[in-house]
Design a protein around this motif. Structure first.
Motif, PDB file in Angstrom:
ATOM      1  N   ASP A   1       0.829  -1.212   0.000  1.00 40.77           N
ATOM      2  CA  ASP A   1       0.000   0.000   0.000  1.00 40.77           C
ATOM      3  C   ASP A   1       0.864   1.263   0.000  1.00 40.77           C
ATOM      4  N   ALA A   2       2.011   1.203   0.686  1.00 39.60           N
ATOM      5  CA  ALA A   2       2.865   2.386   0.813  1.00 39.60           C
ATOM      6  C   ALA A   2       3.611   2.705  -0.478  1.00 39.60           C
ATOM      7  N   ASP A   3       3.901   1.681  -1.268  1.00 38.04           N
ATOM      8  CA  ASP A   3       4.610   1.883  -2.543  1.00 38.04           C
ATOM      9  C   ASP A   3       3.982   0.955  -3.573  1.00 38.04           C
ATOM     10  N   THR A   4       2.989   1.462  -4.248  1.00 29.62           N
ATOM     11  CA  THR A   4       2.234   0.633  -5.203  1.00 29.62           C
ATOM     12  C   THR A   4       3.026   0.348  -6.468  1.00 29.62           C
ATOM     13  N   THR A   5       4.156   0.995  -6.657  1.00 29.17           N
ATOM     14  CA  THR A   5       4.937   0.788  -7.877  1.00 29.17           C
ATOM     15  C   THR A   5       5.942  -0.360  -7.749  1.00 29.17           C
ATOM     16  N   THR A   6       6.157  -0.842  -6.530  1.00 28.43           N
ATOM     17  CA  THR A   6       7.152  -1.896  -6.309  1.00 28.43           C
ATOM     18  C   THR A   6       6.498  -3.120  -5.687  1.00 28.43           C
ATOM     19  N   PRO A   7       6.408  -4.231  -6.422  1.00 23.52           N
ATOM     20  CA  PRO A   7       5.854  -5.462  -5.847  1.00 23.52           C
ATOM     21  C   PRO A   7       6.654  -5.896  -4.627  1.00 23.52           C
ATOM     22  N   VAL A   8       5.979  -6.512  -3.674  1.00 15.86           N
ATOM     23  CA  VAL A   8       6.615  -6.946  -2.434  1.00 15.86           C
ATOM     24  C   VAL A   8       6.620  -8.461  -2.361  1.00 15.86           C
ATOM     25  N   VAL A   9       7.748  -9.028  -2.019  1.00 17.63           N
ATOM     26  CA  VAL A   9       7.859 -10.469  -1.833  1.00 17.63           C
ATOM     27  C   VAL A   9       8.197 -10.748  -0.369  1.00 17.63           C
ATOM     28  N   PRO A  10       7.464 -11.653   0.294  1.00 20.11           N
ATOM     29  CA  PRO A  10       7.767 -11.976   1.695  1.00 20.11           C
ATOM     30  C   PRO A  10       8.989 -12.873   1.804  1.00 20.11           C
ATOM     31  N   ALA A  11       9.582 -12.889   2.995  1.00 21.14           N
ATOM     32  CA  ALA A  11      10.752 -13.736   3.230  1.00 21.14           C
ATOM     33  C   ALA A  11      10.827 -14.134   4.693  1.00 21.14           C
ATOM     34  N   LEU A  12      11.420 -15.284   4.939  1.00 21.40           N
ATOM     35  CA  LEU A  12      11.750 -15.731   6.288  1.00 21.40           C
ATOM     36  C   LEU A  12      13.272 -15.711   6.408  1.00 21.40           C
ATOM     37  N   HIS A  13      13.764 -14.888   7.322  1.00 18.78           N
ATOM     38  CA  HIS A  13      15.201 -14.727   7.510  1.00 18.78           C
ATOM     39  C   HIS A  13      15.581 -15.490   8.779  1.00 18.78           C
ATOM     40  N   TYR A  14      16.119 -16.678   8.592  1.00 23.03           N
ATOM     41  CA  TYR A  14      16.330 -17.627   9.678  1.00 23.03           C
ATOM     42  C   TYR A  14      17.800 -17.678  10.095  1.00 23.03           C
ATOM     43  N   ILE A  15      18.050 -17.557  11.388  1.00 17.92           N
ATOM     44  CA  ILE A  15      19.419 -17.638  11.896  1.00 17.92           C
ATOM     45  C   ILE A  15      19.813 -19.113  11.940  1.00 17.92           C
ATOM     46  N   ALA A  16      20.571 -19.537  10.936  1.00 17.28           N
ATOM     47  CA  ALA A  16      20.941 -20.947  10.796  1.00 17.28           C
ATOM     48  C   ALA A  16      22.180 -21.306  11.602  1.00 17.28           C
ATOM     49  N   VAL A  17      22.994 -20.291  11.943  1.00 15.42           N
ATOM     50  CA  VAL A  17      24.155 -20.482  12.816  1.00 15.42           C
ATOM     51  C   VAL A  17      24.106 -19.366  13.853  1.00 15.42           C
ATOM     52  N   THR A  18      23.887 -19.737  15.112  1.00 12.86           N
ATOM     53  CA  THR A  18      23.719 -18.734  16.158  1.00 12.86           C
ATOM     54  C   THR A  18      24.979 -18.637  17.019  1.00 12.86           C
TER      55      THR A  18
ATOM     56  N   ALA B   1       3.883 -19.704   2.313  1.00 15.69           N
ATOM     57  CA  ALA B   1       3.687 -18.260   2.207  1.00 15.69           C
ATOM     58  C   ALA B   1       4.197 -17.703   0.879  1.00 15.69           C
ATOM     59  N   HIS B   2       4.678 -18.578  -0.009  1.00 19.75           N
ATOM     60  CA  HIS B   2       5.284 -18.144  -1.273  1.00 19.75           C
ATOM     61  C   HIS B   2       6.398 -17.121  -0.969  1.00 19.75           C
ATOM     62  N   ALA B   3       7.216 -17.481   0.008  1.00 17.26           N
ATOM     63  CA  ALA B   3       8.238 -16.565   0.519  1.00 17.26           C
ATOM     64  C   ALA B   3       9.643 -17.040   0.170  1.00 17.26           C
ATOM     65  N   LEU B   4      10.563 -16.091   0.119  1.00 16.97           N
ATOM     66  CA  LEU B   4      11.975 -16.402   0.019  1.00 16.97           C
ATOM     67  C   LEU B   4      12.487 -16.867   1.381  1.00 16.97           C
ATOM     68  N   VAL B   5      13.683 -17.455   1.388  1.00 17.66           N
ATOM     69  CA  VAL B   5      14.345 -17.854   2.624  1.00 17.66           C
ATOM     70  C   VAL B   5      15.739 -17.250   2.638  1.00 17.66           C
ATOM     71  N   PHE B   6      16.124 -16.673   3.787  1.00 22.68           N
ATOM     72  CA  PHE B   6      17.493 -16.225   4.016  1.00 22.68           C
ATOM     73  C   PHE B   6      18.050 -17.040   5.171  1.00 22.68           C
ATOM     74  N   LEU B   7      19.209 -17.622   4.987  1.00 21.38           N
ATOM     75  CA  LEU B   7      19.895 -18.328   6.055  1.00 21.38           C
ATOM     76  C   LEU B   7      21.003 -17.426   6.573  1.00 21.38           C
ATOM     77  N   ASP B   8      20.936 -17.098   7.859  1.00 17.52           N
ATOM     78  CA  ASP B   8      21.847 -16.122   8.454  1.00 17.52           C
ATOM     79  C   ASP B   8      22.915 -16.833   9.262  1.00 17.52           C
ATOM     80  N   ILE B   9      24.134 -16.304   9.185  1.00 17.30           N
ATOM     81  CA  ILE B   9      25.281 -16.917   9.866  1.00 17.30           C
ATOM     82  C   ILE B   9      25.883 -15.942  10.865  1.00 17.30           C
ATOM     83  N   GLN B  10      25.985 -16.394  12.116  1.00 16.52           N
ATOM     84  CA  GLN B  10      26.718 -15.696  13.166  1.00 16.52           C
ATOM     85  C   GLN B  10      27.929 -16.569  13.495  1.00 16.52           C
TER      86      GLN B  10
END
Length: 340
Positions: free
Chosen positions: A123-140, A170-179
């Motif tokens: 709604d805030a930016d109708t010109t840019t499609p939004v894709v959801p994502a789950l950003h998961y901390i795979a190494v903590t 959710a038709h979402a991307l996945v990010f695997l995060d490394i610490q």
């Protein structure tokens, strides 16, 4: 006022055996306002639509362009997500609700809330499609060394598989995060290869927990050098070429100057899109100041912005969680949004 520059629409190609460190460009010349380009060999891979790409970069930078933004970086391969779509991600770990919204709510409620945020940004930016994502901390990162002395904990495959299942719903991307803790990206990233080879899975790396000085994670703020980031980017670029998959997104968290050293030496390439993500919390003025100095002020390629459901609002100076409209007023506009 900074002197603007004109981004020309260059028709670039990816040559076989492309080296991420060396960009080979076709010889070109302007003649009567037309770009004359040497014919493409039959076995080359065309890059993304550069005209549309440049237009979106200019929009993120808020016309007119400045001397810093848009960044002059490598054009991505076809299939690139940024800047054609904005990513809105939920961050965290399934074992701990305290690490972020991803693990703080039951799965169904979490996914519903994620879709609500996606709609707010749409709604805030109708010109840019939004894709959801789950950003998961795979190494903590951990406060204790563990049997291997790494000061980190690698999540089991079963947990990562759960994230993939939730993301698919959710038709979402996945990010695997490394610490990394006391480990190194060279030791941690290859262990995630079978997941990163999936087209929908991307990578995040967190300098805060890279304890090069040997201190315990959380006792001080860690750091990555440009060489660390270039390793991660280069590894992903090789994977993209090997697997024949679309470009990867590499998210690098940052909220202090020392968290990323030698930023000007960070290299870009067509296979990887680098997002420098403003990872600091607090009242809006503090967050904006951090963004201006260490994200916008030290440009790499794309920018991100993290919003904390708890830490951003409990400060006495806070006026509440920043809205999409407030974040979109930043220069440049963040194209990656993360909620913790």
């Amino acid at each position: 006022m900074h002197k603007g520059y004109l981004l020309t629409c260059l028709c670039l190609i990816l040559l076989p055996g492309y080296d991420c460190q060396k960009t080979e460009r076709l010889q070109q010349a302007f003649k009567k306002d037309r770009l004359v380009v040497t014919p493409l060999p039959a076995d080359t891979t065309i890059l993304v639509d550069t005209l549309a790409y440049n237009a979106r970069l200019q929009r993120l930078a808020h016309w007119p362009a400045s001397s810093r933004w848009p960044v002059k970086a490598a054009y991505p391969l076809r299939g690139a997500i940024l800047p054609f779509k904005r990513v809105v991600a939920f961050y965290g770990n399934l074992y701990s609700g305290g690490m972020g919204i991803l693990g703080a709510l039951p799965p169904e409620q979490m996914l519903d809330k994620l879709q609500e945020e996606v709609q707010h940004w749409t709604d805030a930016d109708t010109t840019t499609p939004v894709v959801p994502a789950l950003h998961y901390i795979a190494v903590t990162a951990q406060r204790t060394p563990g049997p291997a002395g790494r000061y980190n904990l690698r999540m089991p495959d079963q947990q990562i598989d759960k994230i993939l299942e939730l993301a698919a719903r959710a038709h979402a991307l996945v990010f695997l995060d490394i610490q990394v803790g006391h480990s190194h990206l060279q030791d941690e990233i290859p262990l995630l290869k079978k997941y990163l080879a999936m087209p929908q899975v991307h990578l995040g790396i967190d300098p805060e927990y890279s304890m090069k000085d040997g201190s315990v994670p959380c006792a001080s703020i860690g750091t990555f050098d440009a060489a660390d980031i270039n390793y991660a980017s280069g590894w992903l670029a090789n994977l993209v070429r090997e697997e024949g998959i679309p470009p990867k997104i590499l998210v690098v968290h940052r909220f202090t100057q020392a968290m990323v050293t030698n930023y000007a030496n960070i290299r870009t390439c067509p296979e990887v899109q680098i997002v420098m993500n403003m990872d600091g919390f607090g009242f809006p003025g503090r967050k904006i100041d951090t963004y201006v100095h260490w994200i916008a002020g030290q440009p790499v390629q794309f920018t991100g912005f993290k919003l904390f459901y708890i830490n951003d609002v409990r400060d006495k100076r806070s006026t509440g969680l920043m809205t999409p409209q407030q974040v979109l007023a930043l220069t440049p506009q963040p194209i990656y949004i993360q909620y913790q």
